[in-house]
Scaffold this motif. Structure first.
Motif, PDB file in Angstrom:
ATOM      1  N   ILE A   7       0.924  -1.121   0.146  1.00 46.66           N
ATOM      2  CA  ILE A   7      -0.208   0.020  -0.222  1.00 46.66           C
ATOM      3  C   ILE A   7       0.909   1.244  -0.321  1.00 46.66           C
ATOM      4  O   ILE A   7       0.542   2.159  -0.807  1.00 46.66           O
ATOM      5  N   ALA A   8       1.769   1.337   0.783  1.00 48.69           N
ATOM      6  CA  ALA A   8       2.987   2.372   0.714  1.00 48.69           C
ATOM      7  C   ALA A   8       3.556   2.625  -0.404  1.00 48.69           C
ATOM      8  O   ALA A   8       3.694   3.900  -1.069  1.00 48.69           O
ATOM      9  N   TYR A   9       4.054   1.485  -1.246  1.00 53.03           N
ATOM     10  CA  TYR A   9       4.562   1.517  -2.499  1.00 53.03           C
ATOM     11  C   TYR A   9       3.621   2.111  -3.509  1.00 53.03           C
ATOM     12  O   TYR A   9       4.023   2.787  -4.409  1.00 53.03           O
ATOM     13  N   PHE A  10       2.446   1.667  -3.451  1.00 57.13           N
ATOM     14  CA  PHE A  10       1.320   2.071  -4.428  1.00 57.13           C
ATOM     15  C   PHE A  10       1.115   3.686  -4.406  1.00 57.13           C
ATOM     16  O   PHE A  10       1.290   4.260  -5.159  1.00 57.13           O
ATOM     17  N   PHE A  11       1.005   4.118  -3.018  1.00 57.36           N
ATOM     18  CA  PHE A  11       0.781   5.565  -2.976  1.00 57.36           C
ATOM     19  C   PHE A  11       2.048   6.541  -3.302  1.00 57.36           C
ATOM     20  O   PHE A  11       1.873   7.339  -3.535  1.00 57.36           O
ATOM     21  N   GLY A  12       3.004   5.797  -2.692  1.00 58.11           N
ATOM     22  CA  GLY A  12       4.495   6.413  -3.192  1.00 58.11           C
ATOM     23  C   GLY A  12       4.663   6.571  -4.743  1.00 58.11           C
ATOM     24  O   GLY A  12       4.977   7.610  -5.151  1.00 58.11           O
ATOM     25  N   GLY A  13       4.067   5.607  -5.703  1.00 57.57           N
ATOM     26  CA  GLY A  13       4.239   5.899  -6.637  1.00 57.57           C
ATOM     27  C   GLY A  13       3.350   6.718  -7.286  1.00 57.57           C
ATOM     28  O   GLY A  13       3.457   7.476  -8.396  1.00 57.57           O
ATOM     29  N   ALA A  14       2.312   6.790  -6.850  1.00 57.47           N
ATOM     30  CA  ALA A  14       1.063   7.906  -6.924  1.00 57.47           C
ATOM     31  C   ALA A  14       1.657   9.311  -6.747  1.00 57.47           C
ATOM     32  O   ALA A  14       1.559  10.260  -7.619  1.00 57.47           O
ATOM     33  N   LEU A  15       2.461   9.544  -5.615  1.00 59.78           N
ATOM     34  CA  LEU A  15       2.731  10.657  -5.427  1.00 59.78           C
ATOM     35  C   LEU A  15       3.896  11.130  -6.234  1.00 59.78           C
ATOM     36  O   LEU A  15       4.086  12.261  -6.930  1.00 59.78           O
ATOM     37  N   LEU A  16       5.069  10.271  -6.532  1.00 55.62           N
ATOM     38  CA  LEU A  16       5.777  10.307  -7.411  1.00 55.62           C
ATOM     39  C   LEU A  16       5.457  10.856  -8.720  1.00 55.62           C
ATOM     40  O   LEU A  16       6.111  11.828  -9.396  1.00 55.62           O
ATOM     41  N   THR A  17       4.336  10.030  -9.386  1.00 58.50           N
ATOM     42  CA  THR A  17       3.884  10.658 -10.601  1.00 58.50           C
ATOM     43  C   THR A  17       3.163  11.662 -10.489  1.00 58.50           C
ATOM     44  O   THR A  17       3.428  12.636 -11.335  1.00 58.50           O
ATOM     45  N   ASN A  18       2.465  12.157  -9.493  1.00 56.22           N
ATOM     46  CA  ASN A  18       1.811  13.668  -9.162  1.00 56.22           C
ATOM     47  C   ASN A  18       2.643  14.720  -9.491  1.00 56.22           C
ATOM     48  O   ASN A  18       2.550  15.826  -9.554  1.00 56.22           O
ATOM     49  N   ALA A  19       3.918  14.279  -8.711  1.00 57.77           N
ATOM     50  CA  ALA A  19       5.035  15.612  -8.896  1.00 57.77           C
ATOM     51  C   ALA A  19       5.424  15.958  -9.947  1.00 57.77           C
ATOM     52  O   ALA A  19       5.774  16.966 -10.145  1.00 57.77           O
ATOM     53  N   ILE A  20       5.449  15.250 -11.111  1.00 57.40           N
ATOM     54  CA  ILE A  20       5.639  15.532 -12.432  1.00 57.40           C
ATOM     55  C   ILE A  20       5.125  17.125 -13.026  1.00 57.40           C
ATOM     56  O   ILE A  20       5.863  17.631 -13.312  1.00 57.40           O
ATOM     57  N   LEU A  63       9.767   8.939   0.927  1.00 61.29           N
ATOM     58  CA  LEU A  63       9.605   8.341   2.257  1.00 61.29           C
ATOM     59  C   LEU A  63       8.992   6.961   2.091  1.00 61.29           C
ATOM     60  O   LEU A  63       9.172   6.268   2.770  1.00 61.29           O
ATOM     61  N   LEU A  64       7.461   6.887   1.465  1.00 58.89           N
ATOM     62  CA  LEU A  64       6.827   5.794   1.396  1.00 58.89           C
ATOM     63  C   LEU A  64       7.347   4.810   0.564  1.00 58.89           C
ATOM     64  O   LEU A  64       7.465   3.584   1.048  1.00 58.89           O
ATOM     65  N   VAL A  65       8.236   4.916  -0.272  1.00 62.35           N
ATOM     66  CA  VAL A  65       8.810   3.882  -1.026  1.00 62.35           C
ATOM     67  C   VAL A  65      10.104   3.336  -0.549  1.00 62.35           C
ATOM     68  O   VAL A  65      10.313   2.234  -0.375  1.00 62.35           O
ATOM     69  N   PHE A  66      10.940   4.347   0.031  1.00 62.37           N
ATOM     70  CA  PHE A  66      12.355   3.881   0.509  1.00 62.37           C
ATOM     71  C   PHE A  66      12.445   3.632   1.811  1.00 62.37           C
ATOM     72  O   PHE A  66      13.376   3.352   2.367  1.00 62.37           O
ATOM     73  N   HIS A  67      11.619   4.197   2.919  1.00 59.45           N
ATOM     74  CA  HIS A  67      11.554   4.180   4.456  1.00 59.45           C
ATOM     75  C   HIS A  67      10.428   3.316   4.936  1.00 59.45           C
ATOM     76  O   HIS A  67      10.284   3.283   6.188  1.00 59.45           O
ATOM     77  N   VAL A  68       9.653   2.703   4.063  1.00 63.22           N
ATOM     78  CA  VAL A  68       8.499   1.740   4.615  1.00 63.22           C
ATOM     79  C   VAL A  68       9.008   0.421   3.908  1.00 63.22           C
ATOM     80  O   VAL A  68       9.175   0.098   2.764  1.00 63.22           O
ATOM     81  N   GLY A  69       9.153  -0.455   5.188  1.00 66.35           N
ATOM     82  CA  GLY A  69       9.701  -1.975   4.596  1.00 66.35           C
ATOM     83  C   GLY A  69      11.082  -1.756   3.797  1.00 66.35           C
ATOM     84  O   GLY A  69      11.884  -0.948   4.244  1.00 66.35           O
ATOM     85  N   THR A  70      11.468  -2.711   2.970  1.00 65.94           N
ATOM     86  CA  THR A  70      12.619  -2.760   2.093  1.00 65.94           C
ATOM     87  C   THR A  70      12.241  -2.911   0.714  1.00 65.94           C
ATOM     88  O   THR A  70      12.183  -4.160   0.301  1.00 65.94           O
ATOM     89  N   PHE A  71      12.216  -1.924  -0.106  1.00 66.34           N
ATOM     90  CA  PHE A  71      11.934  -1.721  -1.314  1.00 66.34           C
ATOM     91  C   PHE A  71      12.981  -2.421  -2.037  1.00 66.34           C
ATOM     92  O   PHE A  71      14.075  -2.283  -1.993  1.00 66.34           O
ATOM     93  N   ASN A  72      12.435  -3.427  -3.161  1.00 67.43           N
ATOM     94  CA  ASN A  72      13.530  -4.179  -4.005  1.00 67.43           C
ATOM     95  C   ASN A  72      12.913  -3.988  -5.300  1.00 67.43           C
ATOM     96  O   ASN A  72      11.983  -4.385  -5.876  1.00 67.43           O
ATOM     97  N   LEU A  73      13.914  -3.385  -6.164  1.00 64.23           N
ATOM     98  CA  LEU A  73      13.811  -2.998  -7.632  1.00 64.23           C
ATOM     99  C   LEU A  73      13.629  -4.493  -8.305  1.00 64.23           C
ATOM    100  O   LEU A  73      13.017  -4.531  -9.543  1.00 64.23           O
TER     101      LEU A  73
END
Length: 111
Positions: A7-20, A63-73
């Motif tokens: 859920i954190a990664y999903f919203f992190g992706g949404a926020l990063l896209t919204n930044a553009i 913060l949502l992508v890289f500081h919640v859990g351990t995001f793995n590309l």
């Protein structure tokens, strides 16, 4: 991995896209819709407000992508959640902002 990370990664992706669009508007000196305009999301905010709002989205997304859990590309689930949020935000933005900038209907071909 706990489901809340996705859920954190999903919203992190949404926020990063919204930044553009906000960063582009800010960097090019153009006004654009923000939640701070009157009416919110419909009126225009200055390029400075857009730059600030864009950077807020970048920081919150990071913060949502890289500081919640351990995001793995290399994890399809992690990347899928991130891209899913970005994809849905891009569709939402296209529909929402398109109504103000002529992007919801295709251009008629010139004769």
């Amino acid at each position: 991995m706990h489901w809340s990370y996705y859920i954190a990664y999903f919203f992190g992706g949404a926020l990063l896209t919204n930044a553009i669009p906000h960063l582009v508007s800010g960097l090019t000196g153009r006004s654009f819709q923000t939640p701070f305009a009157k009416p919110p999301g419909k009126g225009l905010s200055s390029s400075t407000v857009n730059a600030l709002w864009g950077w807020f989205n970048v920081i919150a997304g990071y913060l949502l992508v890289f500081h919640v859990g351990t995001f793995n590309l290399h994890s399809l689930a992690d990347v899928g959640a991130l891209l899913g949020g970005g994809f849905l935000m891009s569709l939402h933005a296209a529909r929402h902002f398109g109504q103000f900038h002529g992007g919801t209907t295709p251009l008629k071909p010139s004769a």
